[in-house]
Design a protein around this motif. Sequence first.
Motif, PDB file in Angstrom:
ATOM      1  N   SER A  55       0.816  -1.214   0.000  1.00  0.00           N
ATOM      2  CA  SER A  55       0.000   0.000   0.000  1.00  0.00           C
ATOM      3  C   SER A  55       0.848   1.262   0.000  1.00  0.00           C
ATOM      4  CB  SER A  55      -0.943   0.004   1.211  1.00  0.00           C
ATOM      5  OG  SER A  55      -0.234   0.241   2.419  1.00  0.00           O
ATOM      6  N   VAL A  56       2.055   1.164   0.534  1.00  0.00           N
ATOM      7  CA  VAL A  56       2.953   2.319   0.584  1.00  0.00           C
ATOM      8  C   VAL A  56       3.672   2.501  -0.755  1.00  0.00           C
ATOM      9  CG1 VAL A  56       5.022   3.260   1.706  1.00  0.00           C
ATOM     10  CG2 VAL A  56       3.239   2.160   3.074  1.00  0.00           C
ATOM     11  N   GLY A  57       3.952   1.406  -1.442  1.00  0.00           N
ATOM     12  CA  GLY A  57       4.634   1.481  -2.725  1.00  0.00           C
ATOM     13  C   GLY A  57       6.086   1.896  -2.591  1.00  0.00           C
ATOM     14  N   ALA A  58       6.742   1.446  -1.535  1.00  0.00           N
ATOM     15  CA  ALA A  58       8.122   1.849  -1.280  1.00  0.00           C
ATOM     16  C   ALA A  58       9.087   1.217  -2.268  1.00  0.00           C
ATOM     17  CB  ALA A  58       8.513   1.469   0.149  1.00  0.00           C
ATOM     18  N   ASP A  59      10.193   1.900  -2.485  1.00  0.00           N
ATOM     19  CA  ASP A  59      11.268   1.379  -3.317  1.00  0.00           C
ATOM     20  C   ASP A  59      12.286   0.605  -2.499  1.00  0.00           C
ATOM     21  OD1 ASP A  59      10.482   2.754  -5.851  1.00  0.00           O
ATOM     22  OD2 ASP A  59      10.782   4.510  -4.583  1.00  0.00           O
ATOM     23  N   ILE A  60      12.394   0.949  -1.227  1.00  0.00           N
ATOM     24  CA  ILE A  60      13.304   0.245  -0.336  1.00  0.00           C
ATOM     25  C   ILE A  60      12.717   0.280   1.072  1.00  0.00           C
ATOM     26  CG2 ILE A  60      14.766   2.284   0.129  1.00  0.00           C
ATOM     27  CD1 ILE A  60      17.177   0.209  -0.082  1.00  0.00           C
ATOM     28  N   VAL A  61      12.796  -0.847   1.773  1.00  0.00           N
ATOM     29  CA  VAL A  61      12.152  -0.982   3.078  1.00  0.00           C
ATOM     30  C   VAL A  61      13.140  -1.567   4.078  1.00  0.00           C
ATOM     31  CG1 VAL A  61      10.165  -1.881   4.353  1.00  0.00           C
ATOM     32  CG2 VAL A  61       9.980  -1.499   1.869  1.00  0.00           C
ATOM     33  N   ALA A  62      13.364  -0.861   5.174  1.00  0.00           N
ATOM     34  CA  ALA A  62      14.111  -1.408   6.303  1.00  0.00           C
ATOM     35  C   ALA A  62      13.124  -2.200   7.159  1.00  0.00           C
ATOM     36  CB  ALA A  62      14.743  -0.288   7.117  1.00  0.00           C
ATOM     37  N   VAL A  63      13.404  -3.476   7.367  1.00  0.00           N
ATOM     38  CA  VAL A  63      12.489  -4.362   8.067  1.00  0.00           C
ATOM     39  C   VAL A  63      13.167  -4.867   9.338  1.00  0.00           C
ATOM     40  CG1 VAL A  63      11.072  -6.449   7.903  1.00  0.00           C
ATOM     41  CG2 VAL A  63      11.520  -5.078   5.849  1.00  0.00           C
ATOM     42  N   GLN A  64      12.457  -4.808  10.451  1.00  0.00           N
ATOM     43  CA  GLN A  64      13.000  -5.302  11.711  1.00  0.00           C
ATOM     44  C   GLN A  64      12.108  -6.408  12.282  1.00  0.00           C
ATOM     45  OE1 GLN A  64      12.127  -1.494  12.080  1.00  0.00           O
ATOM     46  NE2 GLN A  64      13.602  -1.569  10.392  1.00  0.00           N
ATOM     47  N   GLU A  65      12.730  -7.249  13.114  1.00  0.00           N
ATOM     48  CA  GLU A  65      12.085  -8.382  13.782  1.00  0.00           C
ATOM     49  C   GLU A  65      11.590  -9.408  12.762  1.00  0.00           C
ATOM     50  OE1 GLU A  65       9.528  -7.743  17.107  1.00  0.00           O
ATOM     51  OE2 GLU A  65      10.695  -6.058  17.868  1.00  0.00           O
ATOM     52  N   VAL A  66      12.555 -10.129  12.207  1.00  0.00           N
ATOM     53  CA  VAL A  66      12.285 -11.091  11.142  1.00  0.00           C
ATOM     54  C   VAL A  66      12.929 -12.431  11.481  1.00  0.00           C
ATOM     55  CG1 VAL A  66      12.404 -11.510   8.667  1.00  0.00           C
ATOM     56  CG2 VAL A  66      12.441  -9.168   9.516  1.00  0.00           C
ATOM     57  N   ASP A  67      12.168 -13.508  11.345  1.00  0.00           N
ATOM     58  CA  ASP A  67      12.689 -14.865  11.506  1.00  0.00           C
ATOM     59  C   ASP A  67      13.177 -15.428  10.177  1.00  0.00           C
ATOM     60  OD1 ASP A  67      12.056 -14.912  14.180  1.00  0.00           O
ATOM     61  OD2 ASP A  67      10.617 -16.559  14.046  1.00  0.00           O
ATOM     62  N   SER A  68      14.194 -16.270  10.271  1.00  0.00           N
ATOM     63  CA  SER A  68      14.649 -17.026   9.114  1.00  0.00           C
ATOM     64  C   SER A  68      14.739 -18.493   9.512  1.00  0.00           C
ATOM     65  CB  SER A  68      16.019 -16.521   8.642  1.00  0.00           C
ATOM     66  OG  SER A  68      16.501 -17.310   7.571  1.00  0.00           O
ATOM     67  N   VAL A  69      13.843 -19.275   8.982  1.00  0.00           N
ATOM     68  CA  VAL A  69      13.725 -20.733   9.174  1.00  0.00           C
ATOM     69  C   VAL A  69      13.810 -21.146  10.648  1.00  0.00           C
ATOM     70  CG1 VAL A  69      14.484 -21.252   6.835  1.00  0.00           C
ATOM     71  CG2 VAL A  69      16.204 -21.160   8.632  1.00  0.00           C
ATOM     72  N   THR A  70      13.094 -20.473  11.508  1.00  0.00           N
ATOM     73  CA  THR A  70      13.030 -20.853  12.918  1.00  0.00           C
ATOM     74  C   THR A  70      11.878 -21.831  13.154  1.00  0.00           C
ATOM     75  OG1 THR A  70      11.516 -19.063  13.521  1.00  0.00           O
ATOM     76  CG2 THR A  70      13.877 -18.574  13.600  1.00  0.00           C
ATOM     77  N   GLY A  71      11.956 -22.504  14.286  1.00  0.00           N
ATOM     78  CA  GLY A  71      10.880 -23.407  14.656  1.00  0.00           C
ATOM     79  C   GLY A  71       9.573 -22.691  14.869  1.00  0.00           C
ATOM     80  N   ARG A  72       9.637 -21.519  15.511  1.00  0.00           N
ATOM     81  CA  ARG A  72       8.383 -20.818  15.802  1.00  0.00           C
ATOM     82  C   ARG A  72       7.703 -20.302  14.540  1.00  0.00           C
ATOM     83  NH1 ARG A  72      10.182 -15.089  18.694  1.00  0.00           N
ATOM     84  NH2 ARG A  72      11.419 -14.264  16.962  1.00  0.00           N
ATOM     85  N   SER A  73       8.475 -20.176  13.454  1.00  0.00           N
ATOM     86  CA  SER A  73       7.893 -19.767  12.171  1.00  0.00           C
ATOM     87  C   SER A  73       7.739 -20.942  11.215  1.00  0.00           C
ATOM     88  CB  SER A  73       8.762 -18.678  11.526  1.00  0.00           C
ATOM     89  OG  SER A  73       8.716 -17.489  12.279  1.00  0.00           O
ATOM     90  N   GLN A  74       7.744 -22.154  11.768  1.00  0.00           N
ATOM     91  CA  GLN A  74       7.545 -23.386  10.998  1.00  0.00           C
ATOM     92  C   GLN A  74       8.552 -23.522   9.849  1.00  0.00           C
ATOM     93  OE1 GLN A  74       4.500 -21.216  11.430  1.00  0.00           O
ATOM     94  NE2 GLN A  74       4.636 -22.190  13.443  1.00  0.00           N
ATOM     95  N   GLY A  75       9.780 -23.047  10.099  1.00  0.00           N
ATOM     96  CA  GLY A  75      10.831 -23.189   9.107  1.00  0.00           C
ATOM     97  C   GLY A  75      10.716 -22.253   7.918  1.00  0.00           C
ATOM     98  N   ARG A  76       9.849 -21.278   8.003  1.00  0.00           N
ATOM     99  CA  ARG A  76       9.646 -20.360   6.877  1.00  0.00           C
ATOM    100  C   ARG A  76      10.724 -19.278   6.853  1.00  0.00           C
ATOM    101  NH1 ARG A  76       3.892 -18.183   8.125  1.00  0.00           N
ATOM    102  NH2 ARG A  76       4.108 -17.103   6.131  1.00  0.00           N
ATOM    103  N   ASP A  77      11.101 -18.879   5.655  1.00  0.00           N
ATOM    104  CA  ASP A  77      11.990 -17.740   5.463  1.00  0.00           C
ATOM    105  C   ASP A  77      11.102 -16.507   5.290  1.00  0.00           C
ATOM    106  OD1 ASP A  77      13.711 -15.760   4.504  1.00  0.00           O
ATOM    107  OD2 ASP A  77      14.971 -17.215   3.444  1.00  0.00           O
ATOM    108  N   ILE A  78      10.876 -15.804   6.394  1.00  0.00           N
ATOM    109  CA  ILE A  78       9.871 -14.743   6.419  1.00  0.00           C
ATOM    110  C   ILE A  78      10.190 -13.621   5.437  1.00  0.00           C
ATOM    111  CG2 ILE A  78       8.780 -12.983   7.865  1.00  0.00           C
ATOM    112  CD1 ILE A  78       7.865 -15.833   8.482  1.00  0.00           C
ATOM    113  N   LEU A  79      11.423 -13.171   5.410  1.00  0.00           N
ATOM    114  CA  LEU A  79      11.766 -12.055   4.520  1.00  0.00           C
ATOM    115  C   LEU A  79      11.663 -12.464   3.056  1.00  0.00           C
ATOM    116  CD1 LEU A  79      12.670  -9.076   4.824  1.00  0.00           C
ATOM    117  CD2 LEU A  79      14.986  -9.853   4.363  1.00  0.00           C
TER     118      LEU A  79
END
Length: 251
Positions: A55-79
């Motif tokens: 909705s913002v249509g950003a060209d670049i986004v700084a993202v914080q608090e992201v999991d990468s293949v953790t158990g709590r995220s069911q192994g998903r690569d969130i970013l």
Amino acid sequence: MKRNTLLGFAFLLSGLLTNVCAETNGLRIMSYNIRNGIGMDETADLRRTARVIDSVGADIVAVQEVDSVTGRSQGRDILKELGEMTGMSHRFGAAIEYDGGKYGIGILFKGDPIGYSQIAMPGREESRTMLIIEFADFVFACTHLSLTEEDRMASIGLIREAVAGCEKPFFIAGDMNSLPDEAFIKTLGKEFTIISPTAGATYPADKPTDLIDYIAIENQFAKKIRIENRRIIDEPTASDHRPICVDVEIE
């Protein structure tokens, strides 16, 4: 990190970077602590997060608090999933190992980067990091700083080292965990100009009282950009932070 001279704004328009904003013919920068896709309603809904970014249509986004293949995220690569949902490229920066995977920050972007780097930042409650991407016309850093003021103040020197010798606009964005009248932001303000909103609040998202999310540019290039628009996005549910956005033109 390579140090290239600043290219003209006309070169930016030529299409080396595809980050051309509809309203400004410039660069739309966003920062968003996404709480790993968990909203104020405690519902994990990454598609909702992606819709906010879209909705913002950003060209670049700084993202914080992201999991990468953790158990709590069911192994998903969130970013990676966010990148696929928004049609943006992505780069993850791990801060800590967590639950079989990693947890940290990331950058979503359009265009072709020419270099990456990552710097460990002080954090006594948990390790912190800063992720840096260089493009032809600018450098962009994302971070999520410590809850402890001493750690945040110790981060200043590392930020200063990252900027040293840079010959193109250097932006830094993220959840700084610091209020505008606290020592870290005041000290950062001696070398960086805050270009995101300096009034209003970003946290907590449903009834925000604190401004702790910022986008800034290193002072020597502050006069070489024009701010077209800056705003706190009215999004009270998708995360515990509200996203921020600024449109700039680079000379």
